[in-house]
Design a protein around this motif. Structure first.
Motif, short mmCIF file in Angstrom:
data_model
loop_
_atom_site.label_atom_id
_atom_site.label_comp_id
_atom_site.label_asym_id
_atom_site.label_seq_id
_atom_site.Cartn_x
_atom_site.Cartn_y
_atom_site.Cartn_z
N ALA A 99 0.82 -1.21 0.00
CA ALA A 99 0.00 0.00 0.00
C ALA A 99 0.86 1.26 0.00
O ALA A 99 0.37 2.35 -0.31
N GLN A 100 2.14 1.11 0.33
CA GLN A 100 3.04 2.26 0.32
C GLN A 100 3.61 2.52 -1.08
O GLN A 100 4.25 3.54 -1.30
N GLN A 101 3.40 1.58 -2.01
CA GLN A 101 3.88 1.74 -3.39
C GLN A 101 2.76 2.32 -4.25
O GLN A 101 1.62 1.86 -4.18
N GLN A 102 3.10 3.29 -5.06
CA GLN A 102 2.11 3.85 -5.98
C GLN A 102 1.80 2.89 -7.13
O GLN A 102 0.69 2.87 -7.65
N ARG A 103 2.80 2.12 -7.52
CA ARG A 103 2.60 1.16 -8.62
C ARG A 103 3.00 -0.23 -8.13
O ARG A 103 4.01 -0.38 -7.45
N VAL A 104 2.17 -1.21 -8.48
CA VAL A 104 2.50 -2.59 -8.15
C VAL A 104 2.62 -3.36 -9.46
O VAL A 104 2.09 -2.97 -10.49
N THR A 105 3.31 -4.49 -9.40
CA THR A 105 3.51 -5.32 -10.59
C THR A 105 2.77 -6.64 -10.40
O THR A 105 2.36 -7.00 -9.29
N LEU A 106 2.62 -7.39 -11.49
CA LEU A 106 2.02 -8.72 -11.38
C LEU A 106 2.89 -9.62 -10.52
O LEU A 106 2.38 -10.50 -9.82
N GLU A 107 4.21 -9.40 -10.58
CA GLU A 107 5.11 -10.19 -9.74
C GLU A 107 4.85 -9.91 -8.26
O GLU A 107 4.87 -10.84 -7.43
N ASP A 108 4.59 -8.65 -7.93
CA ASP A 108 4.26 -8.30 -6.54
C ASP A 108 3.00 -9.03 -6.09
O ASP A 108 2.94 -9.58 -4.98
N ILE A 109 1.99 -9.03 -6.96
CA ILE A 109 0.71 -9.66 -6.60
C ILE A 109 0.85 -11.17 -6.51
O ILE A 109 0.31 -11.81 -5.61
N ALA A 110 1.61 -11.76 -7.44
CA ALA A 110 1.77 -13.22 -7.46
C ALA A 110 2.49 -13.73 -6.22
O ALA A 110 2.33 -14.90 -5.85
N ALA A 111 3.24 -12.87 -5.57
CA ALA A 111 3.98 -13.28 -4.37
C ALA A 111 3.10 -13.30 -3.12
O ALA A 111 3.54 -13.76 -2.06
N GLU A 112 1.87 -12.81 -3.24
CA GLU A 112 0.96 -12.72 -2.10
C GLU A 112 -0.24 -13.64 -2.29
O GLU A 112 -0.62 -13.95 -3.42
N PRO A 113 -0.87 -14.10 -1.20
CA PRO A 113 -2.13 -14.83 -1.33
C PRO A 113 -3.19 -13.90 -1.94
O PRO A 113 -3.20 -12.69 -1.67
N LEU A 114 -4.07 -14.46 -2.77
CA LEU A 114 -5.00 -13.65 -3.54
C LEU A 114 -6.44 -14.09 -3.30
O LEU A 114 -6.75 -15.29 -3.25
N VAL A 115 -7.31 -13.11 -3.14
CA VAL A 115 -8.74 -13.34 -2.98
C VAL A 115 -9.44 -12.66 -4.16
O VAL A 115 -9.30 -11.45 -4.34
N THR A 116 -10.15 -13.44 -4.98
CA THR A 116 -10.77 -12.83 -6.15
C THR A 116 -11.98 -13.63 -6.60
O THR A 116 -12.48 -14.50 -5.87
N TYR A 117 -12.43 -13.35 -7.83
CA TYR A 117 -13.69 -13.91 -8.31
C TYR A 117 -13.56 -15.37 -8.73
O TYR A 117 -12.48 -15.85 -9.10
N HIS A 118 -14.69 -16.05 -8.69
CA HIS A 118 -14.81 -17.39 -9.24
C HIS A 118 -14.47 -17.34 -10.74
O HIS A 118 -14.74 -16.33 -11.40
N PRO A 119 -13.88 -18.40 -11.31
CA PRO A 119 -13.42 -18.36 -12.70
C PRO A 119 -14.43 -17.93 -13.75
O PRO A 119 -14.06 -17.42 -14.80
N SER A 120 -15.73 -18.10 -13.50
CA SER A 120 -16.71 -17.77 -14.53
C SER A 120 -17.31 -16.37 -14.37
O SER A 120 -18.21 -16.00 -15.11
N PHE A 121 -16.80 -15.59 -13.40
CA PHE A 121 -17.43 -14.31 -13.09
C PHE A 121 -16.48 -13.13 -13.23
O PHE A 121 -15.27 -13.24 -13.01
#
Length: 313
Positions: free
Chosen positions: A179-201
């Motif tokens: 949250a202290q970074q203005q820009r994040v990368t996909l690599e940053d996100i991939a290194a963290e556990p992720l909560v998101t939508y079901h595959p069909s939504f």
């Protein structure tokens, strides 16, 4: 031949040739359905279905043409009914909308309210489901109009028109280091556990595709169809969240930090779907125009009379 026979044939095909289920759907008896279909076959001089004993096994080659013709006939019968409703009651009726949870929760309240202001005698019937269910409800005439991001373009009997573009947003606890970074990368996100939508939504396919292009595998620890559920688990520290931008518009949440992901994941297009050849009442056209100023009646009529199924921005 009569409309009852046509409906029995159509429902038998819809129910995977199960006459018992077809009879239940049409509130009649299984022997009555079977007899009516046989009588239609005798009148036409062909077998619509091949059989094994009393069971229907498949639609025959001439039967395929019969089924296609029946679909056209019943669609036009439905149009006749809607024409009658249109001219006997210009400003009343029911608008049936099929859509996903995200659209129903975050996008539709304003246009539905405006429609009711313009047509106070029109009732709204809102059906929620997965994108492929939205498409099927429009095809089956359960709904006049469908709204979703995925799957609608996969059905040739639907005319789909772009409504608006949107992007995904990263949602993370306000105290998280990212949250202290203005820009994040996909690599940053991939290194963290992720909560998101079901595959069909809600554009999940685009999320997966973006990671796959970078040869990254996100650690999805929870999937949901509800953006508020995703945000709740982010607050609890289960992981970072990816939600649709409409789910985080409005009053800022002091517990959460947001980062737009359009530059990483691309943009999504929400589409409206209408059944090709369907007769639409004026309040359906008006509702479409409330979803997007691009969707005026002239454009929709042109699309409905054209050959293409999918139109782009």
């Amino acid at each position: 031949m009569n409309l009852h026979q046509f409906r029995f044939v159509q429902e038998a095909v819809r129910r995977n040739l199960n006459l018992t289920e077809a009879a239940k759907a049409l509130h009649t008896s299984q022997p009555g359905v079977s007899k009516a279909i046989i009588e239609l076959e005798e009148e036409l001089g062909i077998e619509i279905f091949s059989r094994h004993g009393k069971r229907l096994k498949r639609v025959t080659e001439p039967g395929q043409h019969v089924v296609e013709s029946i679909a056209v006939i019943l669609r036009e019968v439905g149009n006749l009914k809607r024409i009658g409703e249109e001219y006997s009651a210009q400003d009343s009726g029911t608008l049936s909308i099929a859509t996903t949870h995200s659209q129903a929760r975050y996008v539709l309240p304003a246009p539905v309210t405006k429609l009711r202001e313009r047509y106070p005698k029109v009732n709204i019937s809102l059906h929620q489901g997965a994108p492929d269910q939205v498409a099927r409800m429009v095809l089956d005439e359960v709904a006049d109009i469908g709204i979703a991001t995925e799957s609608l373009a996969d059905f040739p009997d639907l005319v789909t028109l772009p409504c608006y573009e949107w992007q995904h947003v990263l949602v993370l606890p306000a105290q998280h280091p990212l949250a202290q970074q203005q820009r994040v990368t996909l690599e940053d996100i991939a290194a963290e556990p992720l909560v998101t939508y079901h595959p069909s939504f809600t554009g999940r396919a685009r999320i997966d595709h973006a990671f796959a292009q970078r040869h990254l595998t996100p650690r999805v620890v929870l999937e949901a169809i509800d953006s508020d559920v995703i945000k709740t688990y982010v607050r609890l520290g289960l992981g970072l969240g990816i939600v649709a931008e409409m789910a985080v518009q409005g009053e800022p949440d002091p517990d959460l930090a947001l980062r737009p992901l359009g530059q990483l994941l691309g943009h999504n297009t929400a589409r409206v779907a209408l059944k090709r050849g369907a007769y639409l009442r004026d309040f359906v056209y008006h509702f479409a125009s409330l979803l997007s100023d691009r969707l005026d009646k002239a454009l929709i009529l042109k699309a409905m009379s054209g050959q293409s199924s999918t139109y782009e921005l």
